[in-house]
Motif scaffolding. Structure first.
Motif, PDB file in Angstrom:
ATOM      1  N   UNK A  17       0.724  -1.158  -0.073  1.00 40.76           N
ATOM      2  CA  UNK A  17       0.088   0.081  -0.092  1.00 40.76           C
ATOM      3  C   UNK A  17       0.704   1.300   0.040  1.00 40.76           C
ATOM      4  N   UNK A  18       1.922   1.163   0.821  1.00 40.55           N
ATOM      5  CA  UNK A  18       2.931   2.335   0.988  1.00 40.55           C
ATOM      6  C   UNK A  18       3.681   2.517  -0.557  1.00 40.55           C
ATOM      7  N   UNK A  19       4.071   1.584  -1.073  1.00 38.27           N
ATOM      8  CA  UNK A  19       4.642   1.690  -2.398  1.00 38.27           C
ATOM      9  C   UNK A  19       3.681   2.137  -3.438  1.00 38.27           C
ATOM     10  N   UNK A  20       2.240   2.116  -3.322  1.00 40.09           N
ATOM     11  CA  UNK A  20       1.440   2.551  -4.361  1.00 40.09           C
ATOM     12  C   UNK A  20       1.017   1.189  -5.306  1.00 40.09           C
ATOM     13  N   UNK A  21       1.700   0.351  -4.726  1.00 38.87           N
ATOM     14  CA  UNK A  21       1.201  -1.267  -5.675  1.00 38.87           C
ATOM     15  C   UNK A  21      -0.271  -1.429  -5.749  1.00 38.87           C
ATOM     16  N   UNK A  22      -0.913  -1.371  -4.547  1.00 37.91           N
ATOM     17  CA  UNK A  22      -2.418  -1.473  -4.374  1.00 37.91           C
ATOM     18  C   UNK A  22      -2.813  -0.170  -3.429  1.00 37.91           C
TER      19      UNK A  22
END
Length: 561
Positions: A17-22
């Motif tokens: 989530x933090x990496x912007x993947x989901x």
């Protein structure tokens, strides 16, 4: 600052989530699903299509301090494979990679499986060292590296020969309660071989003095060893039992299905009477092989962006056209997966429903009780839908309801059978749909074909015929590839398929021409059509990239002349 003292998240879902993947919404959906299944969040995110396996397992690798390895297209030494039996590898989802001193490197999805490591240590006498890889890629690699089509073919041949020597009625064999009859073994073998060879269909056909059995692999039929005439009746009976069909009925066509839960595969069964006996068709629907990422379908970047823009419109019709077996349903499913969120009400009417989705209401057509495309579509409009997917526009009634739905604030996705994008307008008009209605509702028309991919294991450079290059607008100076044929691709030189696309956005100018009932020739002269990349031009791009061959594109796409 407060953010400087924030402890980094240790949970896989939070990291993604933090990496912007989901998104946070996708994480919450996965966590909710976890309460139902008890599975790892990472596996659920992959299953729901929110994250790629590689992304999840790379995070797991860093989190747990275990090396990640991409085993896609990895060739493994046969001696290493022999150290761990296939049955063990499948049971524990592990794959031996290579030996390094007194250790053996093992691709695993679960690095805490003590039973697997104990078994590997006992069998090999080596210390197993885990390397993380996704469960999906390990299962695929097991199938590819432990490939046994030749062995399965030999097993079927031996079984048929043995049955010919036995003196017992096949009908009795089919009805025996003992699970290890020749018919049972033969059916198990043909299903196993169909799955391992990535077949889409199996045809078992009776003739006057013989039988034939063929698998359709990458769109091409390949011969296999059929059962003996004596065993044939029992094989048909066994399949009917598995598919909950009427064993005693052989005069009428029947349909059934069976499911391989362990491999997440549905098999659709169809029988039809011929003058020489019942013909059997098995259709293999493997959800593990369903590509739902728009970026992996075969569209160019400009084509994909146009498609994404069309399917995120609040209303209008997006049509996908092409012959049977050209991948139209996969394209529509990919579109649904792309727009499938909790704030969108998606409903589909299909014949049949091939794959199921969370958060999408899917309805199966049942014409025998009056549940047709048109009747279901009419009822669906009273269910407050945002997006409607209609399996196929087959007639005027279905077409008119779809058009009206699109004009009253709904996005409608559907398929139709035509040669290319421009011919689709004429086909709709021939059904009786009014040009002004089509002009107001059509947003995009897509034509597609499937071409075979070059086998990556036996790929090598070659020089296509000059006339083939000229037909595709390619130069002889380019570098081109073909498969030489190997066991992995059944000596065909091809393994798997990819789609080529022709995407026509319905611009204001094109809409105006359609409303004036313009002929196909006039439509082709419009700017939208003139700037469109045709099917063969899209195929030529794949040839330049070394994904397929010039011969394959020419064989599967219509001439533009």
């Amino acid at each position: 600052m407060e953010g400087d003292n924030k402890k980094p998240s240790e949970r896989v879902g939070d990291i993604l989530c933090e990496k912007g993947v989901i998104s946070e919404e996708q994480l919450q959906k996965a966590l909710h699903k976890q309460k139902e299944t008890g599975d790892y969040v990472g596996e659920i995110l992959i299953y729901m299509g929110f994250a790629e396996p590689e992304e999840v397992y790379r995070v797991l690798s860093r989190q747990r301090g275990i090396p990640y390895i991409d085993i896609t297209n990895l060739d493994i030494d046969a001696e290493v494979l022999q150290m761990i039996p296939r049955e063990f590898a499948e049971k524990f989802t592990v794959l031996p990679l290579f030996v390094e001193g007194s250790s053996i490197k093992i691709a695993v999805a679960d690095h805490l499986d003590v039973h697997a490591f104990d078994g590997i240590s006992t069998m090999t006498g080596l210390h197993p060292e885990p390397m993380l890889s996704s469960r999906q890629s390990i299962r695929k690699a097991i199938k590819e590296n432990y490939a046994r089509p030749d062995q399965l073919e030999n097993d079927m041949r031996e079984l048929v020969e043995a049955e010919k020597r036995e003196e017992r009625p096949p009908q009795a064999a089919a009805k025996e309660k003992e699970p290890d009859t020749p018919a049972v073994r033969f059916v198990n073998l043909i299903i196993q071989q169909g799955i391992e060879r990535n077949a889409s269909d199996l045809h078992l056909e009776p003739h006057k003095n013989s039988l034939s059995m063929r698998y359709r692999i990458d769109g091409i039929l390949h011969e296999a060893t059929p059962p003996s005439r004596e065993l044939y009746t029992a094989v048909i009976a066994r399949v009917k039992v598995l598919a909950n069909m009427d064993v005693a009925e052989y005069r009428l066509p029947q349909d059934g299905r069976l499911r391989m839960d362990e491999q997440d595969i549905d098999i659709r069964i169809s029988t039809i009477p011929t003058i020489h006996g019942e013909k059997l068709l098995m259709r293999f629907l493997n959800k593990n092989q369903l590509v739902l990422e728009l970026s992996k379908l075969g569209m160019t970047e400009p084509q994909r962006k146009m498609f994404e823009n069309a399917i995120t419109e609040p209303q209008g019709i997006v049509l996908v056209t092409g012959p049977t077996g050209s991948g139209k349903t996969t394209t529509l499913y990919s579109a649904l997966a792309y727009i499938n969120t909790r704030d969108v009400n998606i409903m589909t009417v299909e014949d049949p429903v091939e794959y199921t989705f969370d958060n999408i209401n899917q309805i199966q057509v049942k014409s025998d009780i009056g549940l047709s495309f048109a009747s279901v579509l009419r009822s669906m409009l009273r269910q407050d839908p945002d997006v409607l997917m209609v399996g196929e526009i087959r007639d005027r009634e279905t077409g008119e309801i779809a058009v009206r739905a699109s004009m009253t604030g709904h996005l409608v996705l559907s398929t139709i059978h035509t040669l290319d994008t421009i011919a689709t307008v004429g086909r709709l008009k021939s059904m009786g749909l009014q040009p002004y209605m089509l002009a107001s509702s059509l947003r995009m028309i897509i034509a597609q074909r499937l071409v075979r991919r070059i086998c990556h294991r036996c790929r090598g450079q070659y020089t296509p015929l000059k006339e083939n290059l000229e037909a595709l607008g390619l130069t002889p100076e380019g570098t081109y590839y073909q498969g030489r044929g190997c066991q992995f691709c059944n000596e065909t030189g091809y393994r798997g398929r990819i789609a080529v696309y022709e995407i026509l956005p319905v611009t204001k100018k094109l809409s105006w021409l359609i409303s004036r009932n313009a002929e196909a020739e006039e439509l082709e002269k419009s700017d939208a059509c003139a700037n469109m990349k045709r099917l063969r031009q899209s195929g030529a791009e794949l040839v330049k990239q070394g994904i397929t061959t010039a011969e394959e594109v020419l064989a599967k796409t219509p001439s533009q002349e």
